[in-house]
Design an enzyme around this catalytic site. Structure first.
Site, PDB file in Angstrom:
ATOM      1  N   ARG A   1       0.881  -1.162   0.000  1.00  0.00           N
ATOM      2  CA  ARG A   1       0.000   0.000   0.000  1.00  0.00           C
ATOM      3  C   ARG A   1       0.925   1.220   0.000  1.00  0.00           C
ATOM      4  O   ARG A   1       1.945   1.216   0.696  1.00  0.00           O
ATOM      5  CB  ARG A   1      -0.900  -0.011   1.233  1.00  0.00           C
ATOM      6  CG  ARG A   1      -1.914  -1.138   1.200  1.00  0.00           C
ATOM      7  CD  ARG A   1      -2.757  -1.208   2.470  1.00  0.00           C
ATOM      8  NE  ARG A   1      -3.672  -2.344   2.387  1.00  0.00           N
ATOM      9  CZ  ARG A   1      -3.385  -3.575   2.818  1.00  0.00           C
ATOM     10  NH1 ARG A   1      -2.205  -3.831   3.371  1.00  0.00           N
ATOM     11  NH2 ARG A   1      -4.274  -4.551   2.702  1.00  0.00           N
TER      12      ARG A   1
ATOM     13  N   LYS B   1      -2.558  -2.072   7.682  1.00  0.00           N
ATOM     14  CA  LYS B   1      -3.998  -1.812   7.659  1.00  0.00           C
ATOM     15  C   LYS B   1      -4.746  -2.717   8.635  1.00  0.00           C
ATOM     16  O   LYS B   1      -5.664  -2.287   9.321  1.00  0.00           O
ATOM     17  CB  LYS B   1      -4.504  -2.033   6.225  1.00  0.00           C
ATOM     18  CG  LYS B   1      -5.971  -1.727   6.021  1.00  0.00           C
ATOM     19  CD  LYS B   1      -6.346  -1.915   4.554  1.00  0.00           C
ATOM     20  CE  LYS B   1      -7.811  -1.646   4.330  1.00  0.00           C
ATOM     21  NZ  LYS B   1      -8.174  -1.865   2.916  1.00  0.00           N
TER      22      LYS B   1
ATOM     23  N   HIS C   1      -1.841   3.437  -5.764  1.00  0.00           N
ATOM     24  CA  HIS C   1      -2.444   2.212  -5.216  1.00  0.00           C
ATOM     25  C   HIS C   1      -2.747   1.197  -6.335  1.00  0.00           C
ATOM     26  O   HIS C   1      -2.837   0.000  -6.087  1.00  0.00           O
ATOM     27  CB  HIS C   1      -3.734   2.562  -4.469  1.00  0.00           C
ATOM     28  CG  HIS C   1      -4.121   1.549  -3.440  1.00  0.00           C
ATOM     29  ND1 HIS C   1      -3.741   1.636  -2.119  1.00  0.00           N
ATOM     30  CD2 HIS C   1      -4.835   0.399  -3.541  1.00  0.00           C
ATOM     31  CE1 HIS C   1      -4.218   0.603  -1.461  1.00  0.00           C
ATOM     32  NE2 HIS C   1      -4.877  -0.171  -2.290  1.00  0.00           N
TER      33      HIS C   1
ATOM     34  N   ARG D   1      -0.843  -2.208  -7.052  1.00  0.00           N
ATOM     35  CA  ARG D   1      -1.257  -3.441  -6.376  1.00  0.00           C
ATOM     36  C   ARG D   1      -2.215  -4.232  -7.258  1.00  0.00           C
ATOM     37  O   ARG D   1      -2.147  -5.448  -7.338  1.00  0.00           O
ATOM     38  CB  ARG D   1      -1.939  -3.110  -5.034  1.00  0.00           C
ATOM     39  CG  ARG D   1      -0.970  -2.596  -3.995  1.00  0.00           C
ATOM     40  CD  ARG D   1      -1.666  -2.069  -2.753  1.00  0.00           C
ATOM     41  NE  ARG D   1      -2.499  -3.027  -2.059  1.00  0.00           N
ATOM     42  CZ  ARG D   1      -2.077  -3.994  -1.260  1.00  0.00           C
ATOM     43  NH1 ARG D   1      -0.785  -4.170  -1.064  1.00  0.00           N
ATOM     44  NH2 ARG D   1      -2.928  -4.794  -0.638  1.00  0.00           N
TER      45      ARG D   1
END
Length: 191
Positions: free
Chosen positions: A44, A71, A135, A138
């Site tokens: 992330r 997270k 992001h 990912r």
């Protein structure tokens, strides 16, 4: 054509070589290395921005992200392919000595590491503002690896530091580290 999945705008695989080339030729070497690490390691973005040098073990080739940064609040180890180690060693070479963060803030504010605007702005300057979100790297890695290794879904989910679903997630705490070493190196070699 760009694909959007929430805030994960990303290029399609055919556009990836041009994006990689743009990243590698970006004017700020530090930002270029950061974007390439996002692509190679697919963390992330906030996890990379907050990364500290003491989390990296170049002997064992692992980036250990502490629980408080994650997270889900669970520590997560990321195998470092040789390309990532090379990028990290170059970053260390060009970094200001003594800073604990890989990407320290250059501003005079109270921030200790770079803001999320750094990578976003760089992608905009490269002409990828509407096509690629930090992001989104990912999503690119996940899509590619799930396609290549359809039998290793749990390994890839673990690489993304995703919680396994249902009962399996509650009982299977295996991080698939050994298998992830091969998958991460395969992805880095592909790039």
């Amino acid at each position: 054509v760009n694909h959007t999945s929430g805030a994960m705008t990303h290029v399609v695989m055919d556009e990836l070589p041009d994006l990689v080339n743009a990243i590698r030729n970006y004017r700020s070497e530090t930002t270029s290395i950061g974007l390439e690490l996002l692509l190679v390691l697919f963390p992330r973005p906030g996890e990379l921005r907050a990364a500290r040098w003491d989390q990296f073990n170049f002997e064992t080739g692992v980036w250990l992200r502490p629980a408080d940064l994650m997270k889900r609040g669970i520590a997560h180890a990321i195998p470092l392919p040789k390309q990532a180690i090379k990028l990290l060693l170059r970053l260390k070479e060009i970094s200001r000595d003594g800073n604990e963060y890989l990407f320290p803030s250059r501003s005079n504010s109270n921030a200790v590491f770079i803001s999320d605007a750094t990578f976003n702005s760089a992608l905009k300057r490269m002409g990828y503002g509407e096509k690629q979100d930090p992001h989104g790297f990912r999503h690119i890695a996940s899509t590619f690896l799930n396609d290549k290794f359809s039998d290793k879904e749990q390994v890839i989910e673990s690489a993304l530091s995703h919680q396994k679903a249902g009962v399996k997630g509650a009982y299977d705490k295996g991080a698939h580290l050994r298998e992830r070493v091969d998958v991460m190196q395969f992805w880095a070699d592909h790039l």
